[in-house]
Design a protein around this motif. Structure first.
Motif, PDB file in Angstrom:
ATOM      1  N   PHE A 104      -7.501   2.218  -0.142  1.00  7.43           N
ATOM      2  CA  PHE A 104      -7.316   0.779  -0.249  1.00  7.43           C
ATOM      3  C   PHE A 104      -8.497   0.155   0.401  1.00  7.43           C
ATOM      4  CE2 PHE A 104      -2.959   2.193  -0.696  1.00  7.43           C
ATOM      5  CZ  PHE A 104      -2.695   1.585  -2.043  1.00  7.43           C
ATOM      6  N   SER A 157       0.792   3.897  -2.892  1.00  5.99           N
ATOM      7  CA  SER A 157       0.438   5.166  -2.715  1.00  5.99           C
ATOM      8  C   SER A 157       1.604   6.347  -3.142  1.00  5.99           C
ATOM      9  CB  SER A 157       0.171   5.372  -0.929  1.00  5.99           C
ATOM     10  OG  SER A 157      -0.925   4.660  -0.824  1.00  5.99           O
ATOM     11  N   GLU A 198       0.797  -1.214  -0.019  1.00  2.00           N
ATOM     12  CA  GLU A 198      -0.145   0.028  -0.025  1.00  2.00           C
ATOM     13  C   GLU A 198       0.691   1.384   0.099  1.00  2.00           C
ATOM     14  OE1 GLU A 198      -2.536  -0.188   3.301  1.00  2.00           O
ATOM     15  OE2 GLU A 198      -3.956  -1.755   2.441  1.00  2.00           O
TER      16      GLU A 198
END
Length: 141
Positions: A131, A118, A114
């Motif tokens: 997410f 990102s 993540e």
């Protein structure tokens, strides 16, 4: 267990070997496990971009286990090559199950993915990356 040999004499020899010197083996096995997400498995509905905002459903964490044969030490074994290979395959499967069952490792792998995604998406101009566990329901109209 003794394997079927395909002949009476072969079966008898296998049975005797198993009775007289039951195959046993112990080993200290080292392995390396890698956890990650294959973003190539993202489906079209898994990424929704609205303006400068993205919602992403990530694929499940995958685990790859590699044994380290150079660091493996076989202790007290009377196994032949095929049986030793089977023992190592069982060890690899056990490592794989253990890593898959560890929620902390799963969480760390997901968090790392993540953060990397990102950072990439924010760098290309998005303002927000979220997410989610499942895709948003399509608007009813």
């Amino acid at each position: 267990e003794p394997a079927e040999a395909g002949s009476i004499w072969g079966d008898l020899a296998g049975w005797l070997r198993h009775v007289v010197a039951r195959p046993q083996g112990k080993a200290i096995v080292f392995a390396e496990a890698r956890l990650g997400l294959d973003v190539g498995k993202l489906q079209p509905g898994d990424v929704v971009v609205e303006g400068r905002r993205a919602r992403i459903v990530l694929p499940p964490v995958e685990v790859v286990v590699e044994l380290k044969p150079g660091e493996t030490e076989v202790i007290g074994s009377n196994l032949d090559s095929a049986e030793t290979a089977r023992l190592l395959e069982l060890a690899k499967a056990a490592f794989h199950r253990e890593v898959l069952a560890d929620p902390r490792l799963q969480g760390r792998a997901r968090l790392a993915a993540e953060q990397a995604l990102s950072a990439l998406l924010l760098r290309v101009g998005l303002e927000e990356v979220e997410f989610v566990e499942r895709p948003a329901a399509p608007p009813r109209g």
